[in-house]
Scaffold this motif. Structure first.
Motif, PDB file in Angstrom:
ATOM      1  N   GLU A 154      -7.226  -1.157 -11.474  1.00 52.85           N
ATOM      2  CA  GLU A 154      -6.015  -1.406 -10.689  1.00 52.85           C
ATOM      3  C   GLU A 154      -5.547  -0.176  -9.918  1.00 52.85           C
ATOM      4  N   SER A 155      -6.057   0.990 -10.262  1.00 53.68           N
ATOM      5  CA  SER A 155      -5.479   2.239  -9.771  1.00 53.68           C
ATOM      6  C   SER A 155      -5.691   2.470  -8.284  1.00 53.68           C
ATOM      7  N   SER A 156      -6.870   2.105  -7.773  1.00 58.21           N
ATOM      8  CA  SER A 156      -7.152   2.408  -6.366  1.00 58.21           C
ATOM      9  C   SER A 156      -6.187   1.695  -5.430  1.00 58.21           C
ATOM     10  N   ALA A 157      -5.868   0.437  -5.732  1.00 55.67           N
ATOM     11  CA  ALA A 157      -4.932  -0.306  -4.893  1.00 55.67           C
ATOM     12  C   ALA A 157      -3.558   0.360  -4.896  1.00 55.67           C
ATOM     13  N   ARG A 158      -3.105   0.800  -6.068  1.00 58.42           N
ATOM     14  CA  ARG A 158      -1.805   1.466  -6.164  1.00 58.42           C
ATOM     15  C   ARG A 158      -1.841   2.826  -5.474  1.00 58.42           C
ATOM     16  N   GLN A 159      -2.949   3.533  -5.611  1.00 58.36           N
ATOM     17  CA  GLN A 159      -3.065   4.851  -5.001  1.00 58.36           C
ATOM     18  C   GLN A 159      -3.012   4.773  -3.483  1.00 58.36           C
ATOM     19  N   ARG A 160      -3.760   3.842  -2.891  1.00 59.55           N
ATOM     20  CA  ARG A 160      -3.770   3.730  -1.432  1.00 59.55           C
ATOM     21  C   ARG A 160      -2.402   3.313  -0.904  1.00 59.55           C
ATOM     22  N   ALA A 161      -1.729   2.407  -1.613  1.00 60.56           N
ATOM     23  CA  ALA A 161      -0.392   1.982  -1.179  1.00 60.56           C
ATOM     24  C   ALA A 161       0.600   3.132  -1.280  1.00 60.56           C
ATOM     25  N   ALA A 162       0.519   3.903  -2.368  1.00 59.73           N
ATOM     26  CA  ALA A 162       1.435   5.030  -2.549  1.00 59.73           C
ATOM     27  C   ALA A 162       1.206   6.099  -1.485  1.00 59.73           C
ATOM     28  N   ALA A 163      -0.060   6.333  -1.125  1.00 59.56           N
ATOM     29  CA  ALA A 163      -0.354   7.332  -0.097  1.00 59.56           C
ATOM     30  C   ALA A 163       0.252   6.936   1.244  1.00 59.56           C
ATOM     31  N   LEU A 164       0.177   5.659   1.584  1.00 66.82           N
ATOM     32  CA  LEU A 164       0.772   5.197   2.839  1.00 66.82           C
ATOM     33  C   LEU A 164       2.288   5.367   2.820  1.00 66.82           C
ATOM     34  N   GLU A 165       2.907   5.063   1.700  1.00 70.63           N
ATOM     35  CA  GLU A 165       4.362   5.191   1.605  1.00 70.63           C
ATOM     36  C   GLU A 165       4.805   6.646   1.746  1.00 70.63           C
TER      37      GLU A 165
END
Length: 271
Positions: free
Chosen positions: A115-126
């Protein structure tokens, strides 16, 4: 830190794109003689880094570049600021004794690796594109309800949200009816079970108030049509022979397919 048993393995991003595997006191292409056990194991991180074990991944996502290391198995160390009391002999000619306060924003994610990659990419965009706040002076004799009724307080150029693995990098007006549009696939191959797949964006119905008439795919830097690109092919042992690589094929319609980590650039004529 995690309970990792990965022999000092750390992953860092490369310019915000693919994650690179780093290993304590090791280089993949030559035998490393360890003379600097601390600085020799620090790596640049532009956006994110993580350590993991079989069940948990600890990811750090930041709003700016910094140095990271995993000096002990399962540890993740992030250097916000560097201070040297003597010159490091690297050509600066003075100590890098920087005393200014550094106020950085970071997101720490603890989640299963799947699950981490999806959360990481979203957090980076934010973190890269934070909300911009705007305030207006109160209007005398006016209520919030009447203000909302009289003025436009929200706008989106998109008719619908983009797929979660697509980022609209550029939407820039070039002249009266021509726009520069650039899309990027956020995920690498194998990074996420679903989001690492190829995805198609229908440009013909994507925008509000803009109807595409024609498009020309450009090189990544947008300085020439993709059909005119002639890339140099170097001889690499075990690599493809020069001239064997196919030329990139430009899109011929408004359905834009993006493969993992791909960025595509278009000059679009709108009406």
């Amino acid at each position: 830190s995690t309970q990792s048993t990965g022999d000092g393995v750390l992953y860092t991003d490369a310019q915000g794109e693919e994650m690179q595997k780093r290993k304590l006191n090791y280089r993949p292409t030559w035998p490393l003689k360890v003379n600097e056990p601390v600085s020799g194991n620090y790596y640049p991180k532009n956006s994110a880094a993580f350590v993991e074990d079989n069940t948990t991944r600890l990811s750090l996502v930041t709003d700016r570049s910094s140095g990271v290391a995993s000096l002990k198995d399962g540890w993740l160390e992030n250097m916000l600021h560097r201070r040297l009391l003597v010159d490091d002999g690297r050509g600066v000619g003075e100590p890098l004794n920087e005393t200014e306060a550094i106020r950085a924003f970071s997101t720490l994610i603890v989640a299963p690796p799947s699950e981490s990659s999806a959360r990481q990419r979203a957090a980076a965009l934010e973190l890269d594109h934070p909300l911009e706040y705007a305030f207006a002076k109160p209007l005398v004799g006016s209520s919030i309800a009447s203000f909302l009724a009289d003025y436009r307080v929200g706008y989106s150029a998109l008719a619908r949200p983009l797929p979660p693995n697509v980022h609209l990098l550029t939407f820039k007006k070039l002249d009266d009816d021509t726009y520069l549009v650039r899309f990027h696939h956020l995920f690498a191959v194998g990074e996420d079970h679903q989001l690492s797949k190829a995805v198609t964006v229908d440009l013909s119905t994507l925008f509000v108030g803009f109807a595409p008439v024609s498009l020309v795919e450009l090189s990544l830097s947008a300085n020439q049509p993709l059909t005119d690109v002639n890339r140099l092919v170097f001889k690499v042992e075990g690599g493809p022979a020069p001239g064997s690589l196919p030329k990139p094929q430009p899109s011929t319609d408004f359905n834009i397919e993006l493969t993992p980590m791909q960025t595509r650039t278009f000059k679009v004529t709108m009406k």
